[in-house]
Enzyme design. Structure first.
Site, short mmCIF file in Angstrom:
data_model
loop_
_atom_site.label_atom_id
_atom_site.label_comp_id
_atom_site.label_asym_id
_atom_site.label_seq_id
_atom_site.Cartn_x
_atom_site.Cartn_y
_atom_site.Cartn_z
CB SER A 89 -24.99 -23.64 -52.44
OG SER A 89 -25.75 -22.82 -51.58
CB THR A 216 -21.95 -21.09 -47.79
OG1 THR A 216 -20.89 -21.80 -48.43
CG2 THR A 216 -21.84 -21.30 -46.29
CB THR A 234 -21.51 -24.92 -47.22
OG1 THR A 234 -21.35 -24.72 -48.62
CG2 THR A 234 -20.27 -25.61 -46.67
NE ARG A 244 -12.89 -26.49 -51.03
CZ ARG A 244 -13.84 -25.62 -50.68
NH1 ARG A 244 -14.99 -26.04 -50.20
NH2 ARG A 244 -13.64 -24.32 -50.80
CB VAL A 245 -12.66 -29.36 -45.41
CG1 VAL A 245 -13.36 -28.49 -44.38
CG2 VAL A 245 -13.06 -30.82 -45.25
N GLY A 246 -13.69 -26.57 -47.03
CA GLY A 246 -13.48 -25.13 -47.16
C GLY A 246 -13.50 -24.44 -45.82
CG ASP A 247 -15.16 -20.54 -45.82
OD1 ASP A 247 -15.71 -21.40 -46.54
OD2 ASP A 247 -15.54 -19.35 -45.80
CB THR A 267 -21.39 -17.11 -48.47
OG1 THR A 267 -21.55 -15.73 -48.86
CG2 THR A 267 -22.43 -17.42 -47.41
N GLY A 270 -13.92 -20.33 -50.07
CA GLY A 270 -13.46 -20.73 -48.74
C GLY A 270 -11.96 -20.64 -48.57
N1 GLY Z 1 -17.59 -21.09 -48.48
C1 GLY Z 1 -17.89 -22.38 -48.84
C2 GLY Z 1 -16.71 -23.17 -49.27
O1 GLY Z 1 -15.76 -22.63 -49.81
O2 GLY Z 1 -16.75 -24.37 -49.10
#
Ligand code: GLY
Length: 362
Positions: A89, A216, A234, A244-247, A267, A270
């Site tokens: 991950s 993450t 992550t 796609r970008v998460g948090d 984690t 996101g």
């Molecule tokens: N927390 C990791 C993501 O959603 O990309």
């Protein structure tokens, strides 16, 4: 007597006058011992060693308490996971996106220096946390994405690898692709539901750990001088739509640090965190005087309140996804929190490395 000054103010003033010359004469003595150093992280920070002898929190704590800069120590720690092919991950060997490409996200913040830097959708570099630090220290910016982030890294002398898949991550991706999408690109709605469903099914069958679907690492530390830093890194959501970008790389979401107040990182899903900017929210709750546990709980309640779509709720109306927070305040107090179920977080302090229980909202 000066009418504007109370007895308490005067006493406090005379105490600090007495302390000031001592502090000037022996700055180390006055500062030392103010805070007990500690490093905390998501649970994976005390699980992986990449063939070495130390986990992330152990290494970060050892370096930090030997005088290495706090952020540098944390980044050395998370590098262990980024480089470990068994940690699917984070970094090298992270589960790729829907097209089979490993795209990595990271950000870091340095409390005392007020530095912040992040990268998103970075391809070809195993350790995105190092590039996030370069963004913080070498540019006037806080976030570089995609090819721009990669070109920036190349310009600093980092080698760009053609592919960060390992045999394992490629095998997992091929199986996912075979099950979800023979032609590739289904109707986007169908694909979103199906993609996650299949990823979770595959985790039940042992292809990847369930927590690695959104896995993450967040790692935060405070040294004896009270200097606080944090880093999050992550490979993002397994089989995500490319781009796609998460948090994780977003300041205030995957990580927030205020050098005078504390640090928070996350984690898990996101999107839920991005909507609520939980790390910022948690640090603001710390600023208001809340204990890390209560500050994190506020954020979990906010997430639960703002989760209204049926597809995201379980049979009793609670969020059906995982989300965790790791919180450290300027006194060195810490907590791990999770929306539901059991989860642990990693801690390393003078008593060594261990797992501690996360507080759960549900
Ligand atoms: N927390 C990791 C993501 O959603 O990309």
């Amino acid at each position: 007597m000066n009418r504007g000054l109370s007895r308490r103010t005067l006493l406090a003033g005379s105490a600090s006058l007495a302390v000031a010359p001592l502090a000037r004469a022996f700055p180390e003595i006055m500062i030392r011992g103010r805070v007990k150093p500690v490093v905390i992280s998501s649970g994976n920070g005390n699980s992986f060693k990449n063939g070495g002898t130390e986990t992330c929190v152990q290494k970060a704590f050892r370096l930090m308490t030997s005088g290495t800069d706090v952020l540098d120590s944390l980044i050395e720690g998370v590098n262990i996971l980024e480089l470990d092919p068994d940690e699917t991950s984070v970094g090298y060997g992270g589960i790729p996106n829907a097209e089979g490409v490993v795209q990595l996200d990271s950000c870091c913040m340095h409390g005392p220096k007020k530095w912040a830097g992040g990268v998103a959708g970075l391809e070809g570099i195993r350790t995105p946390s190092k590039i996030a630090r370069e963004v913080a220290s070498q540019t006037d910016h806080h976030l570089l994405v995609g090819k721009g982030a990669q070109d920036f890294a190349r310009s600093l002398g980092y080698t760009i690898e053609p592919d960060l898949n390992t045999e394992r991550s490629r095998k997992v991706w091929l199986e996912w692709k075979r099950r979800t999408d023979k032609e590739h690109y289904l109707d986007p709605k169908q694909r979103e539901t199906k993609g996650l469903e299949v990823a979770l099914q595959m985790s039940e069958e042992g292809y990847l750990e369930r927590q690695h679907v959104y896995g993450t690492i967040n790692c935060d530390g405070i040294n004896e001088k009270g200097e606080i830093c944090g880093v999050t890194t992550t490979s993002g959501l397994a089989f995500k739509i490319p781009g796609r970008v998460g948090d994780s790389p977003i300041l205030g979401a995957g990580l927030y640090v205020d050098g005078e107040v504390g640090a928070a990182g996350s984690t898990g899903r996101g999107e839920a965190n991005l909507y609520n900017l939980c790390s910022y929210l948690i640090v603001e709750e710390l600023r208001r005087g809340k204990h890390p546990k209560d500050a994190g709980m506020e954020a979990l309640k906010r997430v639960a309140k703002n989760t209204v779509e049926k597809r995201l709720l379980n049979e009793v109306g609670h969020p059906n996804f995982g989300l965790q927070f790791y919180v450290l305040d300027a006194k060195g107090r810490h907590a791990g929190l999770t929306l539901s179920g059991g989860a642990n977080y990693a801690v390393c302090d003078e008593n060594g490395a261990r797992m501690e229980h996360c507080e759960s909202l549900f």
